[in-house]
Design a protein around this motif. Structure first.
Motif, PDB file in Angstrom:
ATOM      1  N   PRO A  53       0.821  -1.207   0.000  1.00  0.00           N
ATOM      2  CA  PRO A  53       0.000   0.000   0.000  1.00  0.00           C
ATOM      3  C   PRO A  53       0.859   1.261   0.000  1.00  0.00           C
ATOM      4  CG  PRO A  53      -0.012  -1.008   2.163  1.00  0.00           C
ATOM      5  CD  PRO A  53       0.774  -1.916   1.271  1.00  0.00           C
ATOM      6  N   GLU A  54       0.366   2.300  -0.673  1.00  0.00           N
ATOM      7  CA  GLU A  54       1.084   3.581  -0.651  1.00  0.00           C
ATOM      8  C   GLU A  54       1.198   4.101   0.774  1.00  0.00           C
ATOM      9  OE1 GLU A  54      -0.341   6.616  -3.313  1.00  0.00           O
ATOM     10  OE2 GLU A  54       0.466   5.551  -5.048  1.00  0.00           O
ATOM     11  N   VAL A  55       0.159   3.912   1.542  1.00  0.00           N
ATOM     12  CA  VAL A  55       0.178   4.292   2.956  1.00  0.00           C
ATOM     13  C   VAL A  55       0.209   2.992   3.757  1.00  0.00           C
ATOM     14  CG1 VAL A  55      -1.052   5.473   4.813  1.00  0.00           C
ATOM     15  CG2 VAL A  55      -1.158   6.386   2.478  1.00  0.00           C
ATOM     16  N   PRO A  56       1.353   2.683   4.370  1.00  0.00           N
ATOM     17  CA  PRO A  56       1.475   1.410   5.110  1.00  0.00           C
ATOM     18  C   PRO A  56       0.453   1.304   6.238  1.00  0.00           C
ATOM     19  CG  PRO A  56       3.613   2.470   4.845  1.00  0.00           C
ATOM     20  CD  PRO A  56       2.576   3.474   4.406  1.00  0.00           C
ATOM     21  N   TYR A  57       0.075   0.084   6.533  1.00  0.00           N
ATOM     22  CA  TYR A  57      -0.829  -0.178   7.650  1.00  0.00           C
ATOM     23  C   TYR A  57      -0.028  -0.309   8.940  1.00  0.00           C
ATOM     24  CZ  TYR A  57      -4.563  -1.203   4.340  1.00  0.00           C
ATOM     25  OH  TYR A  57      -5.510  -1.106   3.349  1.00  0.00           O
ATOM     26  N   THR A  58      -0.547   0.280  10.002  1.00  0.00           N
ATOM     27  CA  THR A  58       0.038   0.118  11.330  1.00  0.00           C
ATOM     28  C   THR A  58      -0.763  -0.969  12.054  1.00  0.00           C
ATOM     29  OG1 THR A  58      -1.431   1.709  12.386  1.00  0.00           O
ATOM     30  CG2 THR A  58       0.606   2.592  11.375  1.00  0.00           C
ATOM     31  N   SER A  72     -11.284  -1.505   9.388  1.00  0.00           N
ATOM     32  CA  SER A  72     -12.737  -1.601   9.595  1.00  0.00           C
ATOM     33  C   SER A  72     -13.468  -0.629   8.687  1.00  0.00           C
ATOM     34  CB  SER A  72     -13.091  -1.307  11.058  1.00  0.00           C
ATOM     35  OG  SER A  72     -12.557  -2.280  11.913  1.00  0.00           O
ATOM     36  N   ASN A  73     -12.972   0.589   8.605  1.00  0.00           N
ATOM     37  CA  ASN A  73     -13.604   1.591   7.742  1.00  0.00           C
ATOM     38  C   ASN A  73     -13.517   1.192   6.268  1.00  0.00           C
ATOM     39  OD1 ASN A  73     -14.491   3.351   9.773  1.00  0.00           O
ATOM     40  ND2 ASN A  73     -12.475   4.311   9.907  1.00  0.00           N
ATOM     41  N   GLU A  74     -12.368   0.669   5.841  1.00  0.00           N
ATOM     42  CA  GLU A  74     -12.228   0.236   4.439  1.00  0.00           C
ATOM     43  C   GLU A  74     -13.188  -0.904   4.126  1.00  0.00           C
ATOM     44  OE1 GLU A  74      -7.494   1.363   3.916  1.00  0.00           O
ATOM     45  OE2 GLU A  74      -8.091  -0.739   3.880  1.00  0.00           O
ATOM     46  N   CYS A  75     -13.288  -1.855   5.026  1.00  0.00           N
ATOM     47  CA  CYS A  75     -14.160  -3.009   4.790  1.00  0.00           C
ATOM     48  C   CYS A  75     -15.633  -2.616   4.758  1.00  0.00           C
ATOM     49  CB  CYS A  75     -13.912  -4.081   5.841  1.00  0.00           C
ATOM     50  SG  CYS A  75     -12.316  -4.899   5.619  1.00  0.00           S
ATOM     51  N   ASN A  76     -15.994  -1.586   5.489  1.00  0.00           N
ATOM     52  CA  ASN A  76     -17.383  -1.128   5.504  1.00  0.00           C
ATOM     53  C   ASN A  76     -17.720  -0.172   4.368  1.00  0.00           C
ATOM     54  OD1 ASN A  76     -18.239  -2.584   7.779  1.00  0.00           O
ATOM     55  ND2 ASN A  76     -17.281  -1.098   9.135  1.00  0.00           N
ATOM     56  N   ASP A  77     -16.720   0.273   3.625  1.00  0.00           N
ATOM     57  CA  ASP A  77     -16.920   1.210   2.518  1.00  0.00           C
ATOM     58  C   ASP A  77     -16.773   0.461   1.194  1.00  0.00           C
ATOM     59  OD1 ASP A  77     -16.868   3.194   0.588  1.00  0.00           O
ATOM     60  OD2 ASP A  77     -15.253   4.343   1.526  1.00  0.00           O
ATOM     61  N   LYS A  78     -17.886   0.251   0.493  1.00  0.00           N
ATOM     62  CA  LYS A  78     -17.857  -0.509  -0.762  1.00  0.00           C
ATOM     63  C   LYS A  78     -16.990   0.145  -1.835  1.00  0.00           C
ATOM     64  CE  LYS A  78     -22.249  -2.639   0.027  1.00  0.00           C
ATOM     65  NZ  LYS A  78     -23.437  -3.212  -0.506  1.00  0.00           N
ATOM     66  N   THR A  79     -16.741   1.422  -1.725  1.00  0.00           N
ATOM     67  CA  THR A  79     -15.945   2.119  -2.741  1.00  0.00           C
ATOM     68  C   THR A  79     -14.459   2.253  -2.373  1.00  0.00           C
ATOM     69  OG1 THR A  79     -16.407   4.309  -1.812  1.00  0.00           O
ATOM     70  CG2 THR A  79     -17.965   3.455  -3.469  1.00  0.00           C
ATOM     71  N   ARG A  81     -10.702   1.754  -2.058  1.00  0.00           N
ATOM     72  CA  ARG A  81      -9.674   1.076  -2.837  1.00  0.00           C
ATOM     73  C   ARG A  81      -8.319   1.681  -2.467  1.00  0.00           C
ATOM     74  NH1 ARG A  81     -13.760  -1.207  -3.545  1.00  0.00           N
ATOM     75  NH2 ARG A  81     -14.564  -2.182  -5.439  1.00  0.00           N
ATOM     76  N   PRO A  82      -7.671   1.179  -1.418  1.00  0.00           N
ATOM     77  CA  PRO A  82      -6.372   1.706  -1.014  1.00  0.00           C
ATOM     78  C   PRO A  82      -5.381   1.672  -2.181  1.00  0.00           C
ATOM     79  CG  PRO A  82      -7.215   0.187   0.625  1.00  0.00           C
ATOM     80  CD  PRO A  82      -8.111   0.078  -0.565  1.00  0.00           C
ATOM     81  N   ALA A  83      -4.631   2.758  -2.328  1.00  0.00           N
ATOM     82  CA  ALA A  83      -3.670   2.868  -3.433  1.00  0.00           C
ATOM     83  C   ALA A  83      -2.518   1.887  -3.249  1.00  0.00           C
ATOM     84  CB  ALA A  83      -3.135   4.293  -3.523  1.00  0.00           C
ATOM     85  N   ILE A  84      -2.051   1.367  -4.382  1.00  0.00           N
ATOM     86  CA  ILE A  84      -0.940   0.422  -4.397  1.00  0.00           C
ATOM     87  C   ILE A  84       0.321   1.165  -4.822  1.00  0.00           C
ATOM     88  CG2 ILE A  84      -0.043  -1.691  -5.461  1.00  0.00           C
ATOM     89  CD1 ILE A  84      -3.026  -2.522  -5.833  1.00  0.00           C
ATOM     90  N   LYS A  85       1.406   0.929  -4.096  1.00  0.00           N
ATOM     91  CA  LYS A  85       2.664   1.656  -4.295  1.00  0.00           C
ATOM     92  C   LYS A  85       3.306   1.397  -5.668  1.00  0.00           C
ATOM     93  CE  LYS A  85       6.703   2.844  -1.581  1.00  0.00           C
ATOM     94  NZ  LYS A  85       7.386   2.631  -0.307  1.00  0.00           N
ATOM     95  N   LYS A 109      -9.530  -4.601   0.849  1.00  0.00           N
ATOM     96  CA  LYS A 109      -9.891  -3.782  -0.319  1.00  0.00           C
ATOM     97  C   LYS A 109      -8.703  -3.496  -1.241  1.00  0.00           C
ATOM     98  CE  LYS A 109     -14.279  -3.561   0.373  1.00  0.00           C
ATOM     99  NZ  LYS A 109     -15.155  -2.453   0.547  1.00  0.00           N
ATOM    100  N   ILE A 110      -7.485  -3.553  -0.727  1.00  0.00           N
ATOM    101  CA  ILE A 110      -6.321  -3.369  -1.597  1.00  0.00           C
ATOM    102  C   ILE A 110      -6.237  -4.503  -2.627  1.00  0.00           C
ATOM    103  CG2 ILE A 110      -4.629  -4.550  -0.125  1.00  0.00           C
ATOM    104  CD1 ILE A 110      -2.679  -2.187  -0.898  1.00  0.00           C
ATOM    105  N   MET A 111      -6.733  -5.685  -2.273  1.00  0.00           N
ATOM    106  CA  MET A 111      -6.771  -6.799  -3.225  1.00  0.00           C
ATOM    107  C   MET A 111      -7.814  -6.546  -4.304  1.00  0.00           C
ATOM    108  SD  MET A 111      -4.344  -8.839  -2.390  1.00  0.00           S
ATOM    109  CE  MET A 111      -4.705 -10.141  -3.546  1.00  0.00           C
ATOM    110  N   TRP A 112      -8.925  -5.945  -3.919  1.00  0.00           N
ATOM    111  CA  TRP A 112      -9.938  -5.578  -4.911  1.00  0.00           C
ATOM    112  C   TRP A 112      -9.314  -4.601  -5.910  1.00  0.00           C
ATOM    113  CZ3 TRP A 112     -15.665  -5.097  -3.318  1.00  0.00           C
ATOM    114  CH2 TRP A 112     -16.000  -6.026  -2.344  1.00  0.00           C
TER     115      TRP A 112
END
Length: 177
Positions: A53-58, A72-79, A81-85, A109-112
């Motif tokens: 991910p462009e912004v690493p997960y902590t 949790s917020n990403e999984c609950n948001d159908k739209t 799509r975390p950016a890929i580096k 969602k990064i996999m999506w």
């Protein structure tokens, strides 16, 4: 004559091994899916690509106990799509293995985003995942729906990070035949 036959057989073996080129594309935060991906790559003699991910997960970002965490917020948001580096050209690969953890009964969602950004048409795609208890069924459904429509999806499976190379080889031999 014997040498000619051996040369022809060796040529066929070499051609066969270069035709079915495989890659394991993986996303991992804790290292479990990375370990699984490394074993899968060994089982298939495949290349590897880390989906970063462009912004690493902590660790706070992936705290599933916190309903306000990033994951949790990403999984609950159908739209979401975390950016890929970085990007990858998958054109030289016939088989793409997708390795990832299960988040909230699906793929992160990064996999999506990864399957939407990359043309998987004509490719054989096999999802594998790590999870303490969740099935891969939701992730398979969601990724297949998000991906190129002309990909050939094979049944995925949940594994532990400690799954042996031999066990993965047996699974791939069966699912990719």
């Amino acid at each position: 004559m014997k040498r000619t036959i051996i040369s022809i057989l060796m040529g066929c073996l070499l051609m066969g091994s270069t035709y079915a080129k495989s890659i394991v594309c993986y996303f991992s935060c804790t290292g479990n899916s990375k370990t699984l991906a490394q074993s899968a790559a060994k089982a298939l003699d495949a290349d590897m690509f880390e989906i970063v991910p462009e912004v690493p997960y902590t660790s706070a970002d992936i705290d599933w106990h916190n309903s306000d965490s990033r994951s949790s917020n990403e999984c609950n948001d159908k739209t979401s799509r975390p950016a890929i580096k970085s990007k990858i050209d998958l054109s030289k690969y016939d088989t793409v293995i997708l390795a990832f953890p299960i988040w909230w009964n699906s793929a992160p969602k990064i996999m999506w985003n990864f399957v939407e950004q990359n043309d998987l048409s004509g490719k054989t795609v096999v999802p594998i995942c790590t999870s303490g208890s969740s099935s891969i069924a939701g992730a398979e459904r969601d990724l297949k729906a998000a991906a190129s429509k002309n990909a050939v999806w094979k049944p995925g499976k949940r594994f532990t990070s400690s799954t042996s190379v031999a066990e993965l080889k047996k699974y791939f031999d069966e699912v990719l035949k």
